[in-house]
Structure formats: structure tokens, C-alpha cells
Design an enzyme around this catalytic site. Structure first.
Site, PDB file in Angstrom:
ATOM      1  N   GLY A   1       0.795  -1.231   0.000  1.00 16.59           N
ATOM      2  CA  GLY A   1       0.000   0.000   0.000  1.00 16.59           C
ATOM      3  C   GLY A   1       0.823   1.273   0.000  1.00 16.59           C
ATOM      4  O   GLY A   1       0.306   2.360   0.223  1.00 16.59           O
TER       5      GLY A   1
ATOM      6  N   ASP B   1       5.604  -1.840 -13.763  1.00 17.46           N
ATOM      7  CA  ASP B   1       5.904  -2.486 -12.476  1.00 17.46           C
ATOM      8  C   ASP B   1       6.341  -3.930 -12.673  1.00 17.46           C
ATOM      9  O   ASP B   1       7.283  -4.414 -12.045  1.00 17.46           O
ATOM     10  CB  ASP B   1       4.672  -2.443 -11.562  1.00 17.46           C
ATOM     11  CG  ASP B   1       4.129  -1.029 -11.411  1.00 17.46           C
ATOM     12  OD1 ASP B   1       4.869  -0.081 -11.721  1.00 17.46           O
ATOM     13  OD2 ASP B   1       2.969  -0.889 -10.993  1.00 17.46           O
TER      14      ASP B   1
ATOM     15  N   TYR C   1      -7.511   5.678 -11.660  1.00 18.35           N
ATOM     16  CA  TYR C   1      -6.467   5.260 -12.599  1.00 18.35           C
ATOM     17  C   TYR C   1      -7.086   4.897 -13.948  1.00 18.35           C
ATOM     18  O   TYR C   1      -6.658   5.377 -15.000  1.00 18.35           O
ATOM     19  CB  TYR C   1      -5.732   4.052 -12.006  1.00 18.35           C
ATOM     20  CG  TYR C   1      -4.561   3.560 -12.818  1.00 18.35           C
ATOM     21  CD1 TYR C   1      -3.277   3.997 -12.550  1.00 18.35           C
ATOM     22  CD2 TYR C   1      -4.735   2.651 -13.860  1.00 18.35           C
ATOM     23  CE1 TYR C   1      -2.196   3.540 -13.289  1.00 18.35           C
ATOM     24  CE2 TYR C   1      -3.665   2.198 -14.599  1.00 18.35           C
ATOM     25  CZ  TYR C   1      -2.402   2.637 -14.313  1.00 18.35           C
ATOM     26  OH  TYR C   1      -1.330   2.189 -15.054  1.00 18.35           O
TER      27      TYR C   1
HETATM   28  C1  GLA Z   1       0.823   2.126 -11.375  1.00 13.13           C
HETATM   29  C2  GLA Z   1       0.707   1.177 -12.564  1.00 13.13           C
HETATM   30  C3  GLA Z   1       1.858   1.385 -13.546  1.00 13.13           C
HETATM   31  C4  GLA Z   1       1.995   2.855 -13.928  1.00 13.13           C
HETATM   32  C5  GLA Z   1       2.000   3.746 -12.683  1.00 13.13           C
HETATM   33  C6  GLA Z   1       1.950   5.204 -13.029  1.00 13.13           C
HETATM   34  O1  GLA Z   1       1.969   1.823 -10.623  1.00 13.13           O
HETATM   35  O2  GLA Z   1       0.718  -0.169 -12.109  1.00 13.13           O
HETATM   36  O3  GLA Z   1       1.664   0.579 -14.683  1.00 13.13           O
HETATM   37  O4  GLA Z   1       0.995   3.235 -14.822  1.00 13.13           O
HETATM   38  O5  GLA Z   1       0.890   3.470 -11.829  1.00 13.13           O
HETATM   39  O6  GLA Z   1       3.097   5.580 -13.686  1.00 13.13           O
END
Ligand code: GLA
Length: 390
Positions: A122, A172, A221
Site C-alpha cells: 500500500g 511495475d 487510474y
Molecule cells: C501504477 C501502474 C503502472 C503505472 C503507474 C503510473 O503503478 O501499475 O503501470 O501506470 O501506476 O506511472
């Protein structure tokens, strides 16, 4: 340092037999290049020296039994029939990865898995991507499957899209799979090519967790992502063959920005300028120009705050405090936003004073306790233990 022997012993006690493999995959911090990955753009993350660990032993049936040390909870599913669990999110990361591998015609045997992690959850440090990649790699090890790191990252991302419901980009999972010790990676999220850039010895990367996490982060998001797609659709008639905001320049927006509605134009402006900043930042870091790198980080934060609107008050406070603290070259929110952490680039010989100033300042401004992490760039996914038995 994470103690592998404790995980090994806990596995044996719980499942009655020792693990045959232990895999690890790191969390990450993104230095710059935020909300650019799902726009086919550039990101510049580094893997952390903190990771999620999966101890495993194959079974002779099609059952996956798993225990999470953090959640003190067990789950079990059948590889023949993998469904989403509506109640518990953590199990979906594992189920989704198993399903993704099977969907690629990679046969899997059942397994006993025990999961532990020293990536703070988190905090915006991608503990979930670390889990997905560590589990995917574990299945590879147990089933003698060879996948490129890029392919493993795509399977892990697919699990997040279909089983968790966040339409995340590839950053990520890719850095969890491919990170290199001592380096940040400049990743081109269109073709997944990347370039390692060493972190100079004169600088340290410090992560400060705001302690805030908004529940709506996932839906916000997905909305931002939809806004970017709308911008591409609206700019296409004027700009021709663009596929993503990656193909748009700041000069294009200056000419054709009027084609975008007032709530979409700032989103496009952030992504387009952030791609330009990310390329410049990788050049600056490679050249050892920490002052320039720091300035670009601050500009990134301002753009995320004012144009992309994903920052929150506590993150802004942390950035303000960092910029006033000793030895700071630059600071910004990192990750998706709506809480989570900031990342600061700090002169190595001022790190202790920087950390002390941050802890004091945050307590005074918000009443919250801050525990800054001074990070070293770690390596991507790997097998850290293999027994003699198969
Ligand atoms: C999260 C998403 C990534 C990226 C970031 C913003 O971490 O998992 O793929 O989009 O936000 O840069």
C-alpha cells in the site's frame, strides 16, 4: 536482510515437507516517467532491494495450496477451474498468473506455496507486481518453463487486468522481472526495449511513504487511462498516424490542443511533457548531472499535481519538505498517486540529515510518523534457493 531460513522452516512446518525452490521478485520505485507506460511511452524505474518471496514444492495433482505469512491466511484452487475470488484480493494475483500461463498453453502441475514479503504494501512500491512476478517465476521453476522476462511481465500484467481489475501499464511487472542491481532502467513501453543507467555513488534514492492510500485509486487510474485514449482519438484526424500519446509532441499540442475538451487537454499535456522529461532525465543521470535530474523530477511532480491531478496534499507536503531539506536534488510523487510515496534524489553525504529533517517536518505538518527508506537498486526476479531434489 530477509531471512530465507525462516521462510524455509515455516514452509516445512506448515506443509510437512521442505520447499524445493524459493523465488524472489523486487518492489520498485519509479524515478520519473509517471502514467506514461500505458501511453506507449518511457519510464525510468529501479528495482528495490526489498522483495516478495515464494517458497514452493510441486504436488502430484492439480491443486495449488498457498499460505500468505502477511495475511495469515490460506487459499486453495484447482488449476482445471480457476475463478476470481470476490472476497480476497491477494489470492487473485496468484490465480490470475496461473490462469495466464495456462492460457499460453504452458501446462502446470499443482504446488504448495508459501508467500512472504518485505516490500511495504500500500505504499505505491508495487508489492502486487512483485507478488505476480515472483509467483509466475515460481511456476516456471516448478514446471521447467522458459519465458523471457518480458513475457513473464506480460503474463503478470494480464493477471492484474483480468483478475484484479486495474488496467495498469507494464512498468511495475517489467522492472520486477528485469531490474539490474545498481541501475535504473530506461524502458520504452512500446517495444519493451530498455537501457540500464547506473545510479551515481554521489546520490541516494530516498522513498517516503505518506501513509495515505485512497480507496478510489483503481477507478481514478482507469479514468485517467480512458482520458488518454480519448485524446488520441480526437487528435488522430489532425495528426495522422498516431497510435498513442507517445507519438504526440509538445509542439503538436500547442497547435492542436484546442481539439481536446478542457478536462482532457491537461492529461495529454502531462503525458507528452513527461515523456520528454523522462528521456532528458535518463540522459542527465547517465551524465552524472544530478542537478538537472532533480529539476526534471520536480517538474514531473508539478505536472502530476496540476495537470494529471493524481497527487494528494500529503504527497505535496512531502515534496515541499524534501526540497527544503539538506542535500536534496529533486523530489516527486512516485507510482500511480492518490497516496503512496514520494521519491527524492539526495546527496549521499547528506542522507542522514535529509532523513532527520523529513521525519521532523512531516510530524510537525501532519502529525504522522514517517519512516523513510534509503534504497539501493536491486536485481530483478531470481531463484534464491533450490534443493537437490527435483
Ligand atoms: C501504477 C501502474 C503502472 C503505472 C503507474 C503510473 O503503478 O501499475 O503501470 O501506470 O501506476 O506511472
Amino acid at each position: 536482510m530477509y531471512e530465507l531460513s525462516t521462510l524455509h522452516a515455516a514452509f516445512e512446518q506448515y506443509f510437512g515437507q521442505p520447499p524445493t525452490r524459493i523465488a524472489r521478485a523486487p518492489g520498485r520505485v519509479n524515478l520519473i516517467g509517471e502514467h506514461t507506460d500505458y501511453n506507449d511511452g518511457f519510464v525510468f524505474p529501479m528495482a528495490l532491494d526489498r522483495a516478495t518471496y515464494v517458497a514452493a514444492r510441486p504436488r502430484n495433482d492439480q491443486i495449488v495450496r498457498m499460505f500468505s505469512i502477511k495475511f495469515r491466511e490460506e487459499d486453495q484452487f484447482d488449476l482445471q477451474q480457476i475463478v476470481r475470488d470476490e472476497r480476497r484480493q491477494w489470492v487473485n494475483y496468484i490465480r490470475g498468473v496461473a490462469k495466464g500461463l495456462l492460457a499460453r498453453d504452458l501446462p502446470l502441475r499443482g504446488a504448495d506455496l508459501m508467500i512472504d514479503s518485505d516490500v511495504p504494501a500500500g505504499s505505491g512500491l508495487s508489492s502486487s507486481a512483485a507478488l505476480e512476478v515472483a509467483v509466475g517465476y515460481t511456476f516456471q521453476l516448478l514446471n521447467n518453463i522458459n519465458l523471457l522476462g518480458e513475457e513473464l511481465a506480460l503474463v503478470a500484467q494480464g493477471a492484474e487486468h483480468t483478475f484484479v481489475g486495474v488496467k495498469c501499464g507494464i512498468m511495475d511487472q517489467l522492472i520486477a522481472a528485469l531490474g539490474e542491481a545498481g541501475h535504473a532502467l530506461l524502458i520504452d513501453c512500446r517495444d519493451l526495449s530498455y537501457r540500464p543507467v547506473p545510479i551515481p555513488a554521489e546520490a541516494r534514492v530516498v522513498v517516503c511513504d505518506s501513509g495515505v492510500r485512497h480507496r478510489l485509486a483503481g477507478s481514478e487510474y482507469n479514468q485517467r487511462r480512458a482520458g488518454c485514449e480519448e485524446a488520441v482519438r480526437l487528435l488522430k484526424p489532425a495528426l495522422g498516424k498516431i497510435q498513442a500519446l507517445r507519438d504526440v509532441r509538445s509542439s503538436d499540442l500547442a497547435t492542436y490542443g484546442h481539439l481536446l475538451p478542457p478536462d482532457v487537454l491537461p492529461l495529454a499535456r502531462h503525458v507528452v511533457s513527461e515523456n520528454e522529461r523522462t528521456l532528458a532525465a535518463a540522459e542527465a543521470l547517465a551524465a552524472g548531472d544530478l542537478v538537472k535530474m532533480g529539476r526534471l523530477m520536480v517538474a514531473s511532480h508539478v505536472s502530476l499535481r496540476d495537470d494529471y491531478r493524481v497527487s494528494v496534499r500529503e504527497l505535496d507536503t512531502l515534496v515541499d519538505l524534501a526540497l527544503a531539506a539538506p542535500g536534496c536534488f529533486g523530489s516527486r510523487m512516485t507510482g500511480g498517486g492518490f497516496g503512496g510515496s514520494t521519491v527524492s534524489l539526495v546527496a549521499t553525504d547528506h542522507v542522514d540529515a535529509f532523513v532527520a529533517a523529513m521525519v521532523d517536518g512531516y510530524a510537525i505538518r501532519t502529525g504522522r510518523k514517517l519512516q523513510p527508506l534509503v534504497c539501493t537498486a536491486g536485481a530483478g526476479v531470481s531463484c534464491v534457493y533450490a534443493s537437490e531434489e527435483e
